[in-house]
Design a protein around this motif. Sequence first.
Motif, PDB file in Angstrom:
ATOM      1  N   TYR A   1     -12.211  18.281  17.157  1.00  0.00           N
ATOM      2  CA  TYR A   1     -12.057  17.126  18.052  1.00  0.00           C
ATOM      3  C   TYR A   1     -11.560  15.899  17.296  1.00  0.00           C
ATOM      4  N   GLN A   2     -11.962  15.782  16.012  1.00  0.00           N
ATOM      5  CA  GLN A   2     -11.483  14.653  15.226  1.00  0.00           C
ATOM      6  C   GLN A   2     -10.007  14.809  14.869  1.00  0.00           C
ATOM      7  N   VAL A   3      -9.564  16.051  14.666  1.00  0.00           N
ATOM      8  CA  VAL A   3      -8.140  16.294  14.392  1.00  0.00           C
ATOM      9  C   VAL A   3      -7.304  15.836  15.574  1.00  0.00           C
ATOM     10  N   HIS A   4      -7.679  16.270  16.784  1.00  0.00           N
ATOM     11  CA  HIS A   4      -6.933  15.861  17.983  1.00  0.00           C
ATOM     12  C   HIS A   4      -7.067  14.360  18.223  1.00  0.00           C
ATOM     13  N   GLY A   5      -8.227  13.799  17.889  1.00  0.00           N
ATOM     14  CA  GLY A   5      -8.396  12.362  18.035  1.00  0.00           C
ATOM     15  C   GLY A   5      -7.457  11.581  17.128  1.00  0.00           C
ATOM     16  N   LEU A   6      -7.296  12.058  15.891  1.00  0.00           N
ATOM     17  CA  LEU A   6      -6.344  11.422  14.973  1.00  0.00           C
ATOM     18  C   LEU A   6      -4.931  11.479  15.534  1.00  0.00           C
ATOM     19  N   GLU A   7      -4.545  12.659  16.005  1.00  0.00           N
ATOM     20  CA  GLU A   7      -3.200  12.819  16.578  1.00  0.00           C
ATOM     21  C   GLU A   7      -3.009  11.878  17.766  1.00  0.00           C
ATOM     22  N   GLY A   8      -4.000  11.843  18.644  1.00  0.00           N
ATOM     23  CA  GLY A   8      -3.888  11.020  19.838  1.00  0.00           C
ATOM     24  C   GLY A   8      -3.772   9.541  19.534  1.00  0.00           C
ATOM     25  N   ARG A   9      -4.546   9.067  18.556  1.00  0.00           N
ATOM     26  CA  ARG A   9      -4.505   7.646  18.219  1.00  0.00           C
ATOM     27  C   ARG A   9      -3.184   7.261  17.556  1.00  0.00           C
ATOM     28  N   VAL A  10      -2.632   8.179  16.761  1.00  0.00           N
ATOM     29  CA  VAL A  10      -1.326   7.901  16.162  1.00  0.00           C
ATOM     30  C   VAL A  10      -0.268   7.794  17.250  1.00  0.00           C
ATOM     31  N   CYS A  11      -0.273   8.742  18.189  1.00  0.00           N
ATOM     32  CA  CYS A  11       0.696   8.691  19.300  1.00  0.00           C
ATOM     33  C   CYS A  11       0.532   7.399  20.098  1.00  0.00           C
ATOM     34  N   THR A  12      -0.709   7.000  20.341  1.00  0.00           N
ATOM     35  CA  THR A  12      -0.957   5.772  21.090  1.00  0.00           C
ATOM     36  C   THR A  12      -0.409   4.564  20.354  1.00  0.00           C
ATOM     37  N   SER A  13      -0.615   4.505  19.042  1.00  0.00           N
ATOM     38  CA  SER A  13      -0.141   3.362  18.261  1.00  0.00           C
ATOM     39  C   SER A  13       1.374   3.249  18.284  1.00  0.00           C
ATOM     40  N   LEU A  14       2.057   4.384  18.514  1.00  0.00           N
ATOM     41  CA  LEU A  14       3.518   4.385  18.580  1.00  0.00           C
ATOM     42  C   LEU A  14       4.038   4.226  20.007  1.00  0.00           C
TER      43      LEU A  14
ATOM     44  N   VAL B   1      -3.645   7.526   9.114  1.00  0.00           N
ATOM     45  CA  VAL B   1      -3.895   6.087   9.016  1.00  0.00           C
ATOM     46  C   VAL B   1      -2.638   5.368   8.551  1.00  0.00           C
ATOM     47  N   ARG B   2      -1.847   6.014   7.719  1.00  0.00           N
ATOM     48  CA  ARG B   2      -0.600   5.388   7.282  1.00  0.00           C
ATOM     49  C   ARG B   2       0.343   5.185   8.468  1.00  0.00           C
ATOM     50  N   ALA B   3       0.427   6.166   9.370  1.00  0.00           N
ATOM     51  CA  ALA B   3       1.269   6.032  10.559  1.00  0.00           C
ATOM     52  C   ALA B   3       0.809   4.866  11.428  1.00  0.00           C
ATOM     53  N   ARG B   4      -0.502   4.715  11.586  1.00  0.00           N
ATOM     54  CA  ARG B   4      -1.025   3.641  12.425  1.00  0.00           C
ATOM     55  C   ARG B   4      -0.761   2.265  11.812  1.00  0.00           C
ATOM     56  N   VAL B   5      -0.909   2.165  10.505  1.00  0.00           N
ATOM     57  CA  VAL B   5      -0.640   0.886   9.843  1.00  0.00           C
ATOM     58  C   VAL B   5       0.840   0.542   9.932  1.00  0.00           C
ATOM     59  N   LEU B   6       1.701   1.532   9.698  1.00  0.00           N
ATOM     60  CA  LEU B   6       3.142   1.297   9.786  1.00  0.00           C
ATOM     61  C   LEU B   6       3.540   0.864  11.202  1.00  0.00           C
ATOM     62  N   ALA B   7       2.941   1.494  12.205  1.00  0.00           N
ATOM     63  CA  ALA B   7       3.236   1.116  13.591  1.00  0.00           C
ATOM     64  C   ALA B   7       2.807  -0.326  13.853  1.00  0.00           C
ATOM     65  N   ALA B   8       1.651  -0.714  13.335  1.00  0.00           N
ATOM     66  CA  ALA B   8       1.174  -2.086  13.519  1.00  0.00           C
ATOM     67  C   ALA B   8       2.077  -3.082  12.815  1.00  0.00           C
ATOM     68  N   LEU B   9       2.706  -2.654  11.711  1.00  0.00           N
ATOM     69  CA  LEU B   9       3.634  -3.516  10.972  1.00  0.00           C
ATOM     70  C   LEU B   9       5.016  -3.568  11.624  1.00  0.00           C
ATOM     71  N   GLY B  10       5.261  -2.739  12.632  1.00  0.00           N
ATOM     72  CA  GLY B  10       6.565  -2.697  13.277  1.00  0.00           C
ATOM     73  C   GLY B  10       7.576  -1.841  12.542  1.00  0.00           C
ATOM     74  N   GLU B  11       7.107  -1.031  11.590  1.00  0.00           N
ATOM     75  CA  GLU B  11       8.000  -0.142  10.844  1.00  0.00           C
ATOM     76  C   GLU B  11       8.140   1.175  11.626  1.00  0.00           C
ATOM     77  N   ALA B  12       8.924   1.135  12.701  1.00  0.00           N
ATOM     78  CA  ALA B  12       8.978   2.252  13.634  1.00  0.00           C
ATOM     79  C   ALA B  12       9.501   3.536  13.002  1.00  0.00           C
ATOM     80  N   VAL B  13      10.552   3.449  12.215  1.00  0.00           N
ATOM     81  CA  VAL B  13      11.158   4.649  11.629  1.00  0.00           C
ATOM     82  C   VAL B  13      10.169   5.341  10.700  1.00  0.00           C
ATOM     83  N   GLU B  14       9.567   4.573   9.802  1.00  0.00           N
ATOM     84  CA  GLU B  14       8.600   5.150   8.867  1.00  0.00           C
ATOM     85  C   GLU B  14       7.367   5.674   9.601  1.00  0.00           C
ATOM     86  N   ALA B  15       6.962   4.969  10.643  1.00  0.00           N
ATOM     87  CA  ALA B  15       5.795   5.404  11.409  1.00  0.00           C
ATOM     88  C   ALA B  15       6.060   6.740  12.108  1.00  0.00           C
TER      89      ALA B  15
END
Length: 408
Positions: A283-296, A244-258
């Motif tokens: 399935y939830q583990v892979h879902g988390l990974e997939g959503r983080v990749c999508t947000s980036l 969730v931290r990666a997704r929030v950082l991506a939404a904030l435009g903090e690409a390096v930290e994300a």
Amino acid sequence: MSGGDPVAETSSGTAIGARFGTQLRQCRQAVGLSLRQLAGRVGYDYSYLSQVERGQRPGSADLARLCDRELGTGHQLTDTYAEKHRRATPVEPLPLDPLGAAWHQLTSGYGGEDAVDECGDPHSVPPGRLLPELVSELQLLQARGPEHVASQAVRATRLCVLIAETLTGLGESRGARRWWWAGRAIADDSGEGWLRSELRAAEAVSGLAERRPLPQLLELADDALALAQHGLVRPSAVLQAHAVRARVLAALGEAVEAHRALQEVLSCSDALPSASTHDLPPYQVHGLEGRVCTSLGYGTAGCLLLGRALELCPDDNLGERARLQVAQAECLALEGEVAAALALAMRVLVELPDEWHTYYLYDDADRVLSAARQREPGLLGVRDLQVLLERRAYLSGRSVGSGSWPGQ
């Protein structure tokens, strides 16, 4: 307070609860239905029905009503459940607002008997039916008294999270806020760092869908990560916090930290022991990974990971499967396959039965629409998806489509 013996009253309520399960089993067997067949007819998970029949779960008024209808038993099961509920809570009659009453009682004291929540999979029950079941679970928890507060922190916190998520899914995000607050208070009182982390990570994920202020969500995600890494460490809690931290950082435009957070997500998932799968299914583990990749913006990687999650997701988790498919549609849009993305998102919205439509699903679809508009705003499908999203079936109850869902 009632002047009766509370032990005798509790024993009486337990006996009637067991009788409800026994009666349900006898009625089901009398018409020659298996657990799976009855579960399919009433829209509940068969393992949950099995627990109700064995007296391990309380059931609900909604379940009793549906079973009466499918088994042709008139009002027998409904009457037995109502009697059980009256005996289990003899102090006061059931208020007009059981959800509000449950919240007030929970915030003044909660209790029960185990720290392990053995509930069936809540994702196999439509949110409109899940909510009364959660309230019933919470009332049963409260009826046992406040003497085992510490041992019930896990169950009480997770019930609060499920109620908050379900209310948000039904479009009641304002009503969900107090349940997030109650869950946080209970988790914090428990002193369990991983439980406090799990609550904050879940609230941050929900906050992303609600479009709450990103700085607030980043604070929640940072707290979740710090708590997950302190004291008794649960790898699944650390993974959720990083995700969730990666997704929030991506939404904030903090690409390096994300991107750094994404590496932590992948590292944590690789190291996740099989013993923790009861906390976080594969399935939830892979879902988390997939959503983080999508947000980036990693559409291809996100689509592959979400596809793996979809393969592992149980067939009866229709809402979860629908969200995974819509998330895949966003990945397709990110990779320039806009027409295919729009077609997939619209197919899910049209074919999924209305009772499974949620605010979260529409937020996912709105992200598909946003990605499509950025790449091919003049495409006809953009307007078609927008029209579907404007109907919001989870609020109005109006049918979006045919209501047929293949389940695969």
